[in-house]
Design an enzyme around this catalytic site. Structure first.
Site, PDB file in Angstrom:
ATOM      1  N   SER A 223      73.135  22.823  44.212  1.00 43.69           N
ATOM      2  CA  SER A 223      73.721  23.550  43.082  1.00 43.69           C
ATOM      3  C   SER A 223      74.659  24.626  43.605  1.00 43.69           C
ATOM      4  CB  SER A 223      72.617  24.187  42.238  1.00 43.69           C
ATOM      5  OG  SER A 223      71.804  23.201  41.653  1.00 43.69           O
ATOM      6  N   GLY A 225      76.252  26.783  41.463  1.00 44.29           N
ATOM      7  CA  GLY A 225      76.461  27.735  40.377  1.00 44.29           C
ATOM      8  C   GLY A 225      77.609  27.288  39.491  1.00 44.29           C
ATOM      9  N   GLY A 228      79.672  23.973  40.088  1.00 43.01           N
ATOM     10  CA  GLY A 228      79.134  22.630  39.923  1.00 43.01           C
ATOM     11  C   GLY A 228      78.097  22.270  40.959  1.00 43.01           C
ATOM     12  N   GLY A 254      69.764  24.481  35.783  1.00 43.06           N
ATOM     13  CA  GLY A 254      69.434  23.627  36.914  1.00 43.06           C
ATOM     14  C   GLY A 254      68.464  22.525  36.541  1.00 43.06           C
ATOM     15  N   ASP A 255      67.562  22.814  35.602  1.00 41.97           N
ATOM     16  CA  ASP A 255      66.601  21.811  35.159  1.00 41.97           C
ATOM     17  C   ASP A 255      67.307  20.704  34.374  1.00 41.97           C
ATOM     18  OD1 ASP A 255      64.748  23.577  36.250  1.00 41.97           O
ATOM     19  OD2 ASP A 255      64.462  24.590  34.333  1.00 41.97           O
TER      20      ASP A 255
END
Length: 314
Positions: A223, A225, A228, A254-255
């Site tokens: 990730s 942020g 992308g 993120g999930d």
């Protein structure tokens, strides 16, 4: 069926206030409660996408009762939009997380309780439930922190059991549980850049992701942020980028990306399509008013606009 494991589930409480100013009293304009913890957020998004999803982990005490009531148990087979509850009861009380959204700036302040202590007998009961779920699983997601009482190699143990059952497994955690989990050779890991740097010692995401693969992960999805995600896989290296920066509540973004990756895996989508879905879902989650939700209209609008570019190898 996709199984998501949340060993440290939570009741997510989101407060919205016109402005968050330290050392003052605030009037809350809106309160929302949702079943939380990374794996439960993943399951809710997967169910909204139409996948049969089962959640397992632990729930206990009054907070656990509220969480399970909100989650709902759709019974055998599940239903579109709602995951099946296979949480294991414990004597301790499920933790709470509090997100305070500053409407003036769009920033969010997060407060997370540590979680209940899980006994050896409760862990054994969970392992039995996990083994039974693996027999019908198409994929497994192992998500979030470990509650007190669970040994630091717990995720590595769960990965080995999934691999023995020939079930693809994604790991999304941090610190020593991530380090030990990677060594157990999961199919995917999804760290952010800080977690990846702590794992490998490198702050350059591409180099660190290649290092994480050498340590055992089959594919590494980092990730980045607002920039992308970066994917280093056996089939190639890609970066997927949202069309424009957005402001909102990042809790659960993120999930949602994990849900996009898992749904793409079980649907056998090519990597660029999986990554575009993950970034579109994550961005649509930032735009949603409550933690662990995504804005469906925004997702549909964003999906064809996510840029996925192939990157050079090491």
């Amino acid at each position: 069926m996709i199984v998501t494991v949340t060993l440290n589930a939570a009741l997510d409480i989101t407060y919205r206030t016109p402005a968050l100013v330290p050392h003052t009293t605030h009037r809350v304009s809106d309160v929302a409660e949702r079943p939380g913890g990374k794996g439960l957020n993943v399951a809710r998004v997967l169910s909204a996408l139409g996948h049969e999803t089962v959640v397992t982990g632990f729930a206990g005490g009054r907070t656990g009762d509220v969480l399970r009531e909100l989650l709902g148990n759709s019974g055998p087979g599940g239903s579109r939009g709602r995951p099946v509850d296979a949480l294991v009861p414990i004597s301790g009380s499920t933790r709470r997380t509090l997100a305070v959204v500053d409407e003036a700036s769009g920033d969010t302040t997060q407060l997370n309780e540590p979680g209940p202590t899980v006994s050896p007998s409760e862990w054994s009961a969970f392992l039995g439930a996990y083994e039974r779920l693996l027999t019908g699983a198409d994929a497994v997601a192992l998500c979030g922190s470990l509650p007190p009482g669970i040994h630091v190699g717990a995720y590595a143990e769960l990965i080995r059991r999934a691999r023995a059952a020939v079930v693809p497994v994604l790991l999304d955690t941090s610190g020593e549980p991530l380090r030990r989990g990677v060594a157990a050779r999961p199919d995917l890991v999804k760290p952010n850049t800080d977690e990846l740097a702590r794992l490998t010692g490198s702050r350059e995401p591409l180099r660190a992701a290649h290092d994480a693969r050498r340590r055992g992960a089959h594919a590494v999805i980092a990730s980045l942020g607002p920039d992308g995600i970066l994917a280093v896989t056996p089939d190639g290296v890609w970066q997927a980028t949202p069309p424009a920066p957005v402001k909102g509540n990042p809790t659960g973004a993120g999930d949602s990306a994990v849900a996009g990756l898992l749904s793409g895996l079980v649907e056998r989508l090519p990597w660029p399509a999986r990554l575009a879905r993950a970034v579109a879902l994550a961005t649509a989650t930032v735009l949603a008013p409550a933690a662990g939700e995504f804005d469906a209209e925004a997702y549909e609008e964003l999906l064809p606009r996510v840029a996925v570019t192939e990157q050079p190898g090491p």
